[in-house]
Write an enzyme that holds these catalytic residues in place. Structure first.
Site, PDB file in Angstrom:
ATOM      1  N   ARG A  57       0.881  -1.289  -0.210  1.00 32.85           N
ATOM      2  CA  ARG A  57       0.029   0.089   0.095  1.00 32.85           C
ATOM      3  C   ARG A  57       0.885   1.123   0.027  1.00 32.85           C
ATOM      4  NH1 ARG A  57      -2.786  -4.018   1.733  1.00 32.85           N
ATOM      5  NH2 ARG A  57      -0.642  -4.455   2.649  1.00 32.85           N
ATOM      6  N   THR A  58       1.690   1.330   0.816  1.00 32.34           N
ATOM      7  CA  THR A  58       2.484   2.539   0.952  1.00 32.34           C
ATOM      8  C   THR A  58       3.293   2.905  -0.037  1.00 32.34           C
ATOM      9  OG1 THR A  58       2.781   2.080   3.217  1.00 32.34           O
ATOM     10  CG2 THR A  58       3.950   4.116   2.462  1.00 32.34           C
ATOM     11  N   LYS A  86      26.910  -3.855  -1.369  1.00 33.21           N
ATOM     12  CA  LYS A  86      28.302  -3.953  -1.320  1.00 33.21           C
ATOM     13  C   LYS A  86      28.653  -2.927  -0.128  1.00 33.21           C
ATOM     14  CE  LYS A  86      28.114  -2.822  -6.135  1.00 33.21           C
ATOM     15  NZ  LYS A  86      28.485  -1.548  -7.092  1.00 33.21           N
TER      16      LYS A  86
HETATM   17  N1   CP Z   1      -0.364  -0.177   5.966  1.00 36.06           N
HETATM   18  C1   CP Z   1       0.843  -0.103   5.245  1.00 36.06           C
HETATM   19  O1   CP Z   1       1.902   0.422   5.617  1.00 36.06           O
HETATM   20  O2   CP Z   1       0.814  -1.292   4.304  1.00 36.06           O
HETATM   21  P1   CP Z   1       2.164  -1.836   3.598  1.00 36.06           P
HETATM   22  O3   CP Z   1       3.153  -2.436   4.287  1.00 36.06           O
HETATM   23  O4   CP Z   1       1.438  -2.634   2.520  1.00 36.06           O
HETATM   24  O5   CP Z   1       2.947  -0.637   2.987  1.00 36.06           O
END
Ligand code: CP
Length: 308
Positions: A57-58, A86
């Site tokens: 999502r993020t 590296k």
């Molecule tokens: N809510 C959230 O941070 O989802 P992700 O880990 O998929 O980004």
């Protein structure tokens, strides 16, 4: 109020007026996200995307937000395929990537990584989660969801699940205190919210109640915010197994709730929400993921100085 060149590291840097400004900007931009159209507000700008931990999502909502505003995205890609493999330090990597980009989104497994990056970056750093520390852009989208789907003033909210390691609830608690919310904390004792955060809430005259059972709170709340038990943060897998299934929200449980109760979750979920809840009027977590797009559009446009 100017957000230009501001690093977004922790909610503690934001007043209620600043938060309201971000939410108002997101509301103005929401039609672009909802209609899946494109503007040119960020034409010519490049967003650097650096994820040292998994994300759906993020990362994707930041990328969508940037593209819908006409900008471009430059991803570090897999950490193993970069020069970090590296032995290049985070500080050196940031000093290089800031020469290519107008802002950098960073998710890292170490608490404090975003703060460190901001000390070496000439472009804004947006913290997309630093270990068990902060996840401020998630908090902005959580507040936006509450404002759009329920109400922020006079809110009664229960935060349930892994309140110890769940970074989203740490940032959210602080932000909710600015709106005078009443907060019920629901978790097994092993996963209680850290004492210093509870003390901080109480020092702000926030009514905080703790319990281990959702049934104790369900009838009285406007929002039930569930979180996943953060398996990856447990030093001992045996300790994780003890609490792994401590929270389950079912349609039967929700029969006792107010009709307008909203169930939120930052996602991904594991076992916290029975999939049968998805078809009830209470389910709000997929809308919540969508709201990540207008909120991150607003943050990008503001820190890059394209909107005031
Ligand atoms: N809510 C959230 O941070 O989802 P992700 O880990 O998929 O980004």
């Amino acid at each position: 109020m100017t957000f230009k060149d501001l690093h977004i590291i922790s909610m503690k840097s934001f007043s209620r007026d600043m938060i309201d400004h971000v939410l108002n900007t997101a509301e103005m931009l929401e039609p672009i996200a909802r209609d899946k159209t494109k503007s040119d507000i960020l034409k010519g700008k490049v967003l650097g995307v650096m994820f040292f931990e998994p994300s759906t999502r993020t990362r994707m909502s930041f990328e969508t937000a940037m593209m819908r505003l006409g900008g471009d995205v430059l991803s570090l890609g897999s950490v193993d395929a970069s020069s970090i493999a590296k032995g290049e330090t985070l500080a050196d990597t940031i000093r290089v990537v800031d020469g290519y980009t107008n802002a950098i989104v960073l998710r890292h497994n170490k608490e404090g990584a975003a703060q460190l990056a901001s000390e070496f970056s000439s472009v804004p750093i947006l913290n997309a989660g630093d270990g068990a520390g902060h996840h401020p852009t998630q908090t902005f989208l959580d507040l936006y969801t509450i404002r759009r789907e329920s109400h922020l003033d006079g809110l009664k909210i229960a935060l349930a699940g892994d309140l110890k390691y769940g970074r989203t609830v740490h940032s959210l608690c602080y932000a909710l205190s600015l709106y005078g919310a009443e907060i019920t904390l629901i978790s097994p004792k092993e996963l209680r919210l850290p004492a210093e955060i509870i003390e901080d809430l109480k020092s702000r005259n926030i009514k905080v109640t703790e319990t281990e059972a959702i049934e104790d709170a369900i009838e009285d709340i406007d929002v039930l915010y569930a979180t996943r038990v953060q398996k990856e943060r447990f030093p001992d897998p045996a300790e994780y197994r003890k609490v792994a299934n401590s929270l389950l929200i079912t349609p039967e449980l929700l029969e006792k709730a107010k009709p307008e109760l909203k169930v939120m979750h930052p996602l991904p979920r594991t076992n916290e929400i029975d999939p049968r809840v998805d078809n009830t009027k209470h389910a709000c977590y997929f809308k919540q993921s969508f709201y990540g797009v207008p909120v991150r559009m607003a943050l990008l446009a503001l820190v890059m100085g394209a909107l005031e």
